[in-house]
Design a protein around this motif. Structure first.
Motif, PDB file in Angstrom:
ATOM      1  N   HIS A  68      15.671  -0.716  -0.941  1.00 40.10           N
ATOM      2  CA  HIS A  68      16.662  -0.987  -1.981  1.00 40.10           C
ATOM      3  C   HIS A  68      17.074  -2.457  -1.972  1.00 40.10           C
ATOM      4  N   PRO A 219      14.164  -0.365  -6.653  1.00 41.21           N
ATOM      5  CA  PRO A 219      13.521  -1.064  -7.763  1.00 41.21           C
ATOM      6  C   PRO A 219      12.468  -0.190  -8.448  1.00 41.21           C
ATOM      7  N   GLN A 228      15.861  -3.132 -11.588  1.00 44.90           N
ATOM      8  CA  GLN A 228      16.694  -2.473 -10.584  1.00 44.90           C
ATOM      9  C   GLN A 228      18.054  -2.114 -11.184  1.00 44.90           C
TER      10      GLN A 228
END
Length: 252
Positions: A68, A219, A228
């Motif tokens: 992340h 993403p 994202q």
């Protein structure tokens, strides 16, 4: 996409500091998949544009979650854009904004109140029922239908359940009592929003007043570009769904 940090980088919870703007997000960023906090990653001598956040679970447990990974500057730009939309909407359409967030808060509050009332009623009824059960056990023990050992075991279990319920009852009652105060929070939020009409940059004070948390998603590269998503949850009122014209622009 930023590469992962070299061996000179560090990953920390990034505690808030008045002099360190990169730490204004301390305790605000959460992973959308595992719920863990995002940790600040910075290398010695790095420029601010290179600093990024990463999922704590990913850093601690291999395969526990995906990274992340998101750069500080990306979060700053996205958050500032969202806050500008909120302040512009509140300024240009205050009545509509107030109605929208009040309705949103009331829906969530009504649902919570229904659950709390039901739980309180069930707990109160169960406490009365346990009194009856314990009384019958006592009578059966006195008449010889129930041995002392069996009576002791059953009565202790029911009394423990009853004690737990009695502890919960005041908490549930207090939650119901606080309902009116929660509705007043909408006005507090609107007052805070007025302080930051069309801000030029993010500040730690602004985030503390307006933002409860930011949820960061992994993403998505399916389109060939790195996209994202982040969800901004505002203090007291959660996510705000804008009218179409405000969902497309950052300023009025």
């Amino acid at each position: 996409t930023m590469p992962f940090a070299p061996s000179t980088s560090t990953s920390t919870p990034c505690r808030r500091s008045k002099s360190d703007t990169t730490c204004m997000f301390a305790g605000l960023l959460f992973c959308a998949d595992c719920g863990a906090k995002l940790y600040q990653v910075r290398g010695r001598g790095w420029e601010h544009s290179k600093e990024y956040f990463v999922c704590a679970t990913y850093r601690k447990i291999k395969g526990g979650c995906s990274s992340h990974q998101i750069r500080n500057v990306v979060i700053e730009e996205a958050l500032l854009d969202d806050i500008r939309r909120v302040t512009a909407f509140a300024k240009d359409h205050e009545a509509e904004f107030l109605e929208m967030v009040t309705k949103k808060t009331k829906v969530a509050l009504d649902r919570s109140l229904r659950d709390n009332k039901r739980e309180l009623e069930q707990a109160t009824q169960r406490i009365r029922k346990l009194d009856e059960i314990i009384q019958r056990l006592y009578e059966d023990n006195i008449s010889g239908k129930l041995t002392d050992e069996r009576f002791k075991k059953l009565s202790e279990a029911y009394e423990q359940e009853q004690a737990t319920l009695r502890e919960n009852v005041p908490l549930l009652a207090a939650q119901l009592q606080d309902a009116d105060d929660k509705m007043m929070n909408v006005q507090h939020f609107l007052k805070a929003v007025r302080k930051y009409t069309q801000p030029e940059k993010l500040t730690a004070a602004m985030l503390r007043e307006l933002v409860e948390k930011v949820v960061v998603y992994a993403p998505d590269k399916s389109s060939g570009h790195r996209v994202q998503r982040i969800d901004v949850y505002y203090t007291f009122i959660g996510k705000i769904d804008f009218s179409p014209e405000y969902s497309k622009k950052g300023t009025a």
